[in-house]
Design a protein around this motif. Structure first.
Motif, PDB file in Angstrom:
ATOM      1  N   ASP A   1       0.868  -1.816  -0.103  1.00  0.00           N
ATOM      2  CA  ASP A   1      -0.145  -0.027   0.309  1.00  0.00           C
ATOM      3  C   ASP A   1       0.922   1.323  -0.184  1.00  0.00           C
ATOM      4  O   ASP A   1       2.232   1.108  -0.273  1.00  0.00           O
ATOM      5  N   GLU A   2       0.020   2.746   0.142  1.00  0.00           N
ATOM      6  CA  GLU A   2       0.630   4.195  -0.193  1.00  0.00           C
ATOM      7  C   GLU A   2       0.936   4.132   1.174  1.00  0.00           C
ATOM      8  O   GLU A   2       0.684   3.570   2.002  1.00  0.00           O
ATOM      9  N   ILE A   3       1.424   5.316   1.756  1.00  0.00           N
ATOM     10  CA  ILE A   3       3.017   5.112   2.324  1.00  0.00           C
ATOM     11  C   ILE A   3       2.195   6.029   3.667  1.00  0.00           C
ATOM     12  O   ILE A   3       1.477   6.821   3.722  1.00  0.00           O
ATOM     13  N   VAL A   4       3.012   6.747   4.131  1.00  0.00           N
ATOM     14  CA  VAL A   4       3.305   7.072   5.390  1.00  0.00           C
ATOM     15  C   VAL A   4       4.224   8.004   5.517  1.00  0.00           C
ATOM     16  O   VAL A   4       4.594   9.411   4.754  1.00  0.00           O
ATOM     17  N   GLY A   5       5.249   8.610   7.116  1.00  0.00           N
ATOM     18  CA  GLY A   5       5.496   9.469   7.690  1.00  0.00           C
ATOM     19  C   GLY A   5       6.902  10.454   7.051  1.00  0.00           C
ATOM     20  O   GLY A   5       7.428  10.423   6.101  1.00  0.00           O
ATOM     21  N   HIS A   6       6.872  11.344   7.654  1.00  0.00           N
ATOM     22  CA  HIS A   6       7.856  12.429   7.486  1.00  0.00           C
ATOM     23  C   HIS A   6       8.676  12.380   8.877  1.00  0.00           C
ATOM     24  O   HIS A   6       8.474  12.979   9.521  1.00  0.00           O
ATOM     25  N   GLU A   7      10.051  13.174   7.936  1.00  0.00           N
ATOM     26  CA  GLU A   7      10.873  13.570   8.679  1.00  0.00           C
ATOM     27  C   GLU A   7      12.259  13.865   8.700  1.00  0.00           C
ATOM     28  O   GLU A   7      12.133  14.070   7.404  1.00  0.00           O
ATOM     29  N   THR A   8      12.627  15.110   9.356  1.00  0.00           N
ATOM     30  CA  THR A   8      13.731  15.919   8.890  1.00  0.00           C
ATOM     31  C   THR A   8      14.514  15.701   8.494  1.00  0.00           C
ATOM     32  O   THR A   8      14.861  14.339   9.259  1.00  0.00           O
ATOM     33  N   PRO A   9      15.621  15.445   7.542  1.00  0.00           N
ATOM     34  CA  PRO A   9      16.781  15.007   7.137  1.00  0.00           C
ATOM     35  C   PRO A   9      17.881  14.385   7.990  1.00  0.00           C
ATOM     36  O   PRO A   9      18.207  15.025   8.285  1.00  0.00           O
ATOM     37  N   ALA A  10      17.851  13.551   8.070  1.00  0.00           N
ATOM     38  CA  ALA A  10      18.981  12.409   9.377  1.00  0.00           C
ATOM     39  C   ALA A  10      20.478  12.874   9.059  1.00  0.00           C
ATOM     40  O   ALA A  10      21.439  12.599   9.561  1.00  0.00           O
ATOM     41  N   HIS A  11      20.395  12.795   7.640  1.00  0.00           N
ATOM     42  CA  HIS A  11      21.748  11.795   7.045  1.00  0.00           C
ATOM     43  C   HIS A  11      21.974  12.738   5.448  1.00  0.00           C
ATOM     44  O   HIS A  11      22.092  12.181   5.099  1.00  0.00           O
ATOM     45  N   GLY A  12      21.799  14.625   5.955  1.00  0.00           N
ATOM     46  CA  GLY A  12      21.847  15.011   4.386  1.00  0.00           C
ATOM     47  C   GLY A  12      23.573  14.842   4.042  1.00  0.00           C
ATOM     48  O   GLY A  12      24.205  15.030   3.988  1.00  0.00           O
ATOM     49  N   ALA A  13      23.364  14.559   2.178  1.00  0.00           N
ATOM     50  CA  ALA A  13      24.413  14.419   1.651  1.00  0.00           C
ATOM     51  C   ALA A  13      25.608  15.380   2.219  1.00  0.00           C
ATOM     52  O   ALA A  13      26.668  15.573   2.076  1.00  0.00           O
ATOM     53  N   ALA A  14      24.820  16.861   2.259  1.00  0.00           N
ATOM     54  CA  ALA A  14      25.923  18.520   2.149  1.00  0.00           C
ATOM     55  C   ALA A  14      26.649  17.693   4.132  1.00  0.00           C
ATOM     56  O   ALA A  14      27.434  18.280   3.662  1.00  0.00           O
ATOM     57  N   MET A  15      26.335  17.007   4.300  1.00  0.00           N
ATOM     58  CA  MET A  15      27.248  16.992   5.766  1.00  0.00           C
ATOM     59  C   MET A  15      28.291  16.359   5.786  1.00  0.00           C
ATOM     60  O   MET A  15      29.400  15.939   6.187  1.00  0.00           O
ATOM     61  N   ASN A  16      27.997  14.913   4.236  1.00  0.00           N
ATOM     62  CA  ASN A  16      29.280  14.492   4.368  1.00  0.00           C
ATOM     63  C   ASN A  16      29.664  14.478   2.724  1.00  0.00           C
ATOM     64  O   ASN A  16      29.032  14.596   2.177  1.00  0.00           O
TER      65      ASN A  16
ATOM     66  N   THR B   1      30.101  11.935   0.939  1.00  0.00           N
ATOM     67  CA  THR B   1      30.349  11.336  -0.028  1.00  0.00           C
ATOM     68  C   THR B   1      28.776  11.163  -0.229  1.00  0.00           C
ATOM     69  O   THR B   1      28.397  11.216   1.026  1.00  0.00           O
ATOM     70  N   PRO B   2      28.250  10.782  -1.389  1.00  0.00           N
ATOM     71  CA  PRO B   2      27.004  11.368  -0.862  1.00  0.00           C
ATOM     72  C   PRO B   2      26.018   9.819  -0.102  1.00  0.00           C
ATOM     73  O   PRO B   2      27.146   8.959  -0.443  1.00  0.00           O
ATOM     74  N   THR B   3      25.193  10.330   0.058  1.00  0.00           N
ATOM     75  CA  THR B   3      24.480   9.550   0.842  1.00  0.00           C
ATOM     76  C   THR B   3      23.333   7.979  -0.188  1.00  0.00           C
ATOM     77  O   THR B   3      22.573   8.718  -0.429  1.00  0.00           O
ATOM     78  N   VAL B   4      23.780   7.084  -0.042  1.00  0.00           N
ATOM     79  CA  VAL B   4      22.746   6.921  -1.622  1.00  0.00           C
ATOM     80  C   VAL B   4      22.349   5.049  -0.742  1.00  0.00           C
ATOM     81  O   VAL B   4      23.461   4.023   0.096  1.00  0.00           O
ATOM     82  N   VAL B   5      21.339   4.927  -0.809  1.00  0.00           N
ATOM     83  CA  VAL B   5      21.132   3.739  -0.196  1.00  0.00           C
ATOM     84  C   VAL B   5      20.730   2.788  -1.128  1.00  0.00           C
ATOM     85  O   VAL B   5      19.559   3.143  -1.970  1.00  0.00           O
TER      86      VAL B   5
ATOM     87  N   GLY C   1      23.239  14.776  -5.271  1.00  0.00           N
ATOM     88  CA  GLY C   1      23.927  14.743  -3.930  1.00  0.00           C
ATOM     89  C   GLY C   1      23.466  13.136  -3.510  1.00  0.00           C
ATOM     90  O   GLY C   1      23.105  13.645  -2.015  1.00  0.00           O
ATOM     91  N   GLY C   2      23.027  12.189  -3.238  1.00  0.00           N
ATOM     92  CA  GLY C   2      22.742  11.279  -2.601  1.00  0.00           C
ATOM     93  C   GLY C   2      21.492  11.106  -3.377  1.00  0.00           C
ATOM     94  O   GLY C   2      20.554  11.575  -3.601  1.00  0.00           O
ATOM     95  N   GLY C   3      20.209   9.954  -2.424  1.00  0.00           N
ATOM     96  CA  GLY C   3      19.474   9.335  -2.487  1.00  0.00           C
ATOM     97  C   GLY C   3      18.858   7.914  -2.760  1.00  0.00           C
ATOM     98  O   GLY C   3      20.389   7.190  -2.313  1.00  0.00           O
ATOM     99  N   VAL C   4      17.964   7.213  -2.334  1.00  0.00           N
ATOM    100  CA  VAL C   4      17.309   6.149  -2.426  1.00  0.00           C
ATOM    101  C   VAL C   4      16.836   5.325  -4.089  1.00  0.00           C
ATOM    102  O   VAL C   4      16.489   6.324  -4.370  1.00  0.00           O
TER     103      VAL C   4
END
Ligand code: DC
Length: 252
Positions: free
Chosen positions: A6-21, A23-27, A140-143
């Motif tokens: 089914d469709e989806i779910v909650g929201h939250e502020t980015p915990a791991h922004g690419a700008a902080m590192n 190396t871009p965060t890639v899941v 700058g990263g992504g899922v």
């Protein structure tokens, strides 16, 4: 309880922004058809506040254009030419192919039946891999969801998740989304898995460093929570390694 289909779910502020590192965060989210990849990858991207790329939609987009032009999906040269020149405009829930909205058309049974032939074409894969890496650089990263993301496209991904579910659950999800007969769909999924897993170029496979997550009997929020915990752990470990590495650099 929200099933994974089914469709989806909650929201939250980015915990791991690419700008902080640097190396871009890639899941990387890999796994067979119907394992819940799209639902989970989209929801995860929302929860992390990063972008989402559906690489299966790209192979489907090439297939759509191939069929539209009356070409055979098995015509290696012609299909490769289409892949090299096709123009995509892709968002998290739409795909335009050479200016035509193909969002619904890439999910038809006709495309389903042809897409694994297109996806087995090495020239097509090379072109798609280049575009996927460029997409990560631009965003700058992504899922990123697919079959070869953790194995070939991003072997250094921050976190690799291999999603699985029982064959019956996978077929039932497809039927819930697009209708049809469960047994027939189960057979079609099994055939596609077989072609995806046995092709020469970047077959679907579970990497030793991927975390296997079974979505069969779990809700979307439960799966998202687990992946977020894993990602947090991975990021903390990575940062610890970096800190000790720079301490070593300084002292040497
Ligand atoms: O995830 P999907 O069902 O939309 O994928 C469509 C097809 O593309 C499927 O046969 C697997 C293939 N594919 C692939 O070979 N590599 C990817 N990275 C993504 C999808």
């Amino acid at each position: 309880m929200t099933p994974v289909g089914d469709e989806i779910v909650g929201h939250e502020t980015p915990a791991h922004g690419a700008a902080m590192n640097s190396t871009p965060t890639v899941v990387a989210i890999d796994g067979p058809a119907g394992a819940g990849k799209s639902t989970i990858a989209k929801a995860l991207a929302v929860a992390l506040g990063i972008e989402y790329l559906d690489t299966g939609a790209m192979y489907r987009g090439v297939t759509f254009e191939v069929l539209k032009r009356g070409l055979e999906a098995t015509d290696v040269e012609a299909v490769a030419r289409v892949a090299r020149t096709v123009r995509f405009e892709q968002t998290s829930d739409s795909l335009h192919v050479n200016g035509v909205d193909a969002t619904a058309a890439i999910r038809t049974a006709e495309v389903d039946a042809a897409v694994s032939h297109v996806a087995a074409n090495s020239d097509v894969r090379q072109e798609m891999r280049t575009r996927q890496r460029q997409w990560i650089a631009d965003h700058g990263g992504g899922v990123v969801e697919g079959r070869d993301i953790g194995s070939v496209v991003f072997p250094d991904a921050t976190l690799k998740v291999y999603l699985v579910a029982t064959p019956l659950v996978r077929a039932e999800r497809r039927v819930a989304q697009h209708g049809g007969d469960v047994e027939e769909i189960a057979r079609a999924i099994a055939e596609r898995d077989e072609r995806d897993s046995t092709r020469d170029d970047s077959p679907l496979r579970q990497m030793p460093d991927a975390v296997v997550v079974d979505t069969s009997d779990r809700t979307v929020p439960e799966v998202i929570d687990e992946i977020r915990r894993l990602l947090h752990l991975r990021m903390t470990t990575r940062d610890d390694t970096r800190t000790s590495q720079s301490a070593t650099d300084v002292s040497s």
